[in-house]
Design an enzyme around this catalytic site. Structure first.
Site, PDB file in Angstrom:
ATOM      1  N   ASP A 152       0.874  -1.154   0.000  1.00  0.00           N
ATOM      2  CA  ASP A 152       0.000   0.000   0.000  1.00  0.00           C
ATOM      3  C   ASP A 152       0.922   1.218   0.000  1.00  0.00           C
ATOM      4  O   ASP A 152       2.118   1.105   0.297  1.00  0.00           O
ATOM      5  CB  ASP A 152      -0.875  -0.021   1.255  1.00  0.00           C
ATOM      6  CG  ASP A 152      -1.728   1.225   1.376  1.00  0.00           C
ATOM      7  OD1 ASP A 152      -2.354   1.603   0.371  1.00  0.00           O
ATOM      8  OD2 ASP A 152      -1.756   1.823   2.465  1.00  0.00           O
TER       9      ASP A 152
ATOM     10  N   ASP B 265      -0.146   5.094   0.883  1.00  0.00           N
ATOM     11  CA  ASP B 265      -0.392   6.097   1.927  1.00  0.00           C
ATOM     12  C   ASP B 265      -0.332   5.455   3.304  1.00  0.00           C
ATOM     13  O   ASP B 265      -1.040   4.490   3.587  1.00  0.00           O
ATOM     14  CB  ASP B 265      -1.760   6.740   1.719  1.00  0.00           C
ATOM     15  CG  ASP B 265      -1.866   7.459   0.385  1.00  0.00           C
ATOM     16  OD1 ASP B 265      -1.000   8.298   0.121  1.00  0.00           O
ATOM     17  OD2 ASP B 265      -2.794   7.155  -0.386  1.00  0.00           O
TER      18      ASP B 265
ATOM     19  N   LYS C 201      -2.506  10.785  -7.975  1.00  0.00           N
ATOM     20  CA  LYS C 201      -1.966  10.907  -6.626  1.00  0.00           C
ATOM     21  C   LYS C 201      -0.885   9.862  -6.378  1.00  0.00           C
ATOM     22  O   LYS C 201       0.147  10.148  -5.752  1.00  0.00           O
ATOM     23  CB  LYS C 201      -3.093  10.755  -5.604  1.00  0.00           C
ATOM     24  CG  LYS C 201      -2.624  10.979  -4.164  1.00  0.00           C
ATOM     25  CD  LYS C 201      -3.765  10.792  -3.172  1.00  0.00           C
ATOM     26  CE  LYS C 201      -3.291  10.995  -1.747  1.00  0.00           C
ATOM     27  NZ  LYS C 201      -4.342  10.673  -0.754  1.00  0.00           N
TER      28      LYS C 201
END
Length: 382
Positions: free
Chosen positions: A8, A10, A115
């Site tokens: 992952d 963030d 992002k």
């Protein structure tokens, strides 16, 4: 053995969650709503739609749309990155060392692609550094569904048993666990207790804790304690971890057995049983329930169901722990047929825990329940 690491982003590689929440607060203020950090916490790691609409639902902000919020985020996020160093300590070192170790490296993020790519550049890297980069646009169901990690393993070309997931949110941990992949939780945005309750196989403080490992073997040993020796379980030698049973693992097995019991198919006796076995090789938990049949002899007990599930997933099997859950008081032991089947895969000192739905717990060694198991002569090991 670990061959691929599915990250992952963030909260694991970059410290962008507070930044995202701050932008979210500003967005809702712009729309005329007062939000604070707690409104966003349960929606971390589950994609932009849930992050925005889940928070909007809590605030009663019915005029908020994902498209409008995404446009605001996109315009503000890049500006904020210029003001903050969001790279997690040890993140880049871990990525570079894992790459040197020959491991496949994947980003499996529920964030939008713009992002994800911005965060990769904030690490001082390019998307091409990674073997796979998965963003929200590549999946239909976001975390806690397993889709993103099943796709990550498939795109790296490794078996699920040879991949690990590194996550920081409850939804992300559940996604890894639901995919059947060993999942390591970092306690940057959730507690150790929360991570274990979601099924994490290991909890570490942050990615810096594993940043110095330059071989797959060393990383495997540190995270999961895989030993080199083979141990006789019943009729087969199995490469076992040799680790002592931790209290949290026993608790997970008990919860697995109790939850499996709820799915039992028992239209004839209405006597539900659940079971869970702990693999000596992988440390994974496999569960089963009893399945009755109109022809009573075709009924499958929960214990045998769990064993066949484990065998289908791993092949050679050794059992370090068996939990059997029933509504009996005192809790019921395995039947004689199940004990004979289990004897192929258990040691004399394999722990057996019998639990009842009322909370009673009784412990035995396997040899106490079946002191003289039959093993076919040609399969007996010296």
């Amino acid at each position: 053995m670990i061959k691929a690491v599915l990250f992952d982003m963030d909260g694991v590689l970059v410290d962008s969650e507070d930044l995202s929440i701050g932008i979210g607060i500003r967005y809702f203020e712009k729309k005329g709503y007062k939000a604070d950090k707690k409104n966003f916490l349960s929606h971390l790691g589950t994609g932009m739609a849930d992050f925005v609409l889940g928070t909007a639902s809590e605030l009663g902000a019915l005029d908020v749309t994902v498209e409008d919020a995404d446009e605001f985020y996109h315009s503000v996020y890049a500006q904020e990155l210029k003001k903050h160093d969001i790279a997690m300590p040890g993140a880049r070192e871990a990525l570079e060392n894992f790459k040197k170790a020959g491991l496949k490296i994947a980003i499996c993020s529920s964030a939008q692609r713009w992002k994800v790519e911005a965060n990769i550049k904030a690490l001082g890297l390019e998307p091409s550094f990674f073997d796979v980069v998965i963003a929200e646009d590549m999946i239909k169901r976001n975390k806690s569904n397993p889709d993103i990690y099943l796709l990550g393993a498939a795109m790296t070309g490794v078996d699920l048993s040879d991949a690990i997931v590194i996550e920081d949110s409850p939804g992300g941990v559940l996604a890894g666990v639901n995919a059947g992949i060993r999942t390591v939780a970092v306690s940057t945005t959730m507690t150790r207790k929360e991570a274990l309750s979601c099924g994490a196989d290991r909890v570490i403080s942050d990615v810096k804790e594993i940043s110095s490992f330059t071989s797959a073997e060393a990383l495997e040993e540190y995270l999961f304690g895989i030993a080199d020796k083979e141990v006789l379980y019943g009729a087969s030698y199995v490469k076992a971890t040799g680790l002592p049973l931790r209290e949290e693992v026993v608790d997970k097995c008990i919860k697995a057995a109790l939850s499996a019991r709820m799915n039992a198919y028992t239209p004839y006796s209405e006597y539900k049983v659940g079971a869970a076995v702990l693999s000596a090789s992988s440390g994974r938990i496999y569960k089963g329930c009893n399945i009755e049949n109109s022809s009573y002899g075709a009924t499958i007990c929960a214990e045998r169901n769990a064993v066949t599930t484990a065998l289908a997933a791993e092949g050679a099997l050794g059992i370090d722990l068996l939990v059997v859950a029933s509504e009996d008081y005192p809790p019921a032991p395995p039947c004689a047929v199940c004990l004979q089947v289990l004897s192929e895969f258990a040691k004399a000192d394999t722990k057996v825990i019998l639990v009842s739905t009322s909370g009673e717990k009784v412990e035995y060694s396997f040899s106490e329940l079946l002191p003289k198991p039959f093993v076919f002569p040609t399969m007996r090991k010296s």
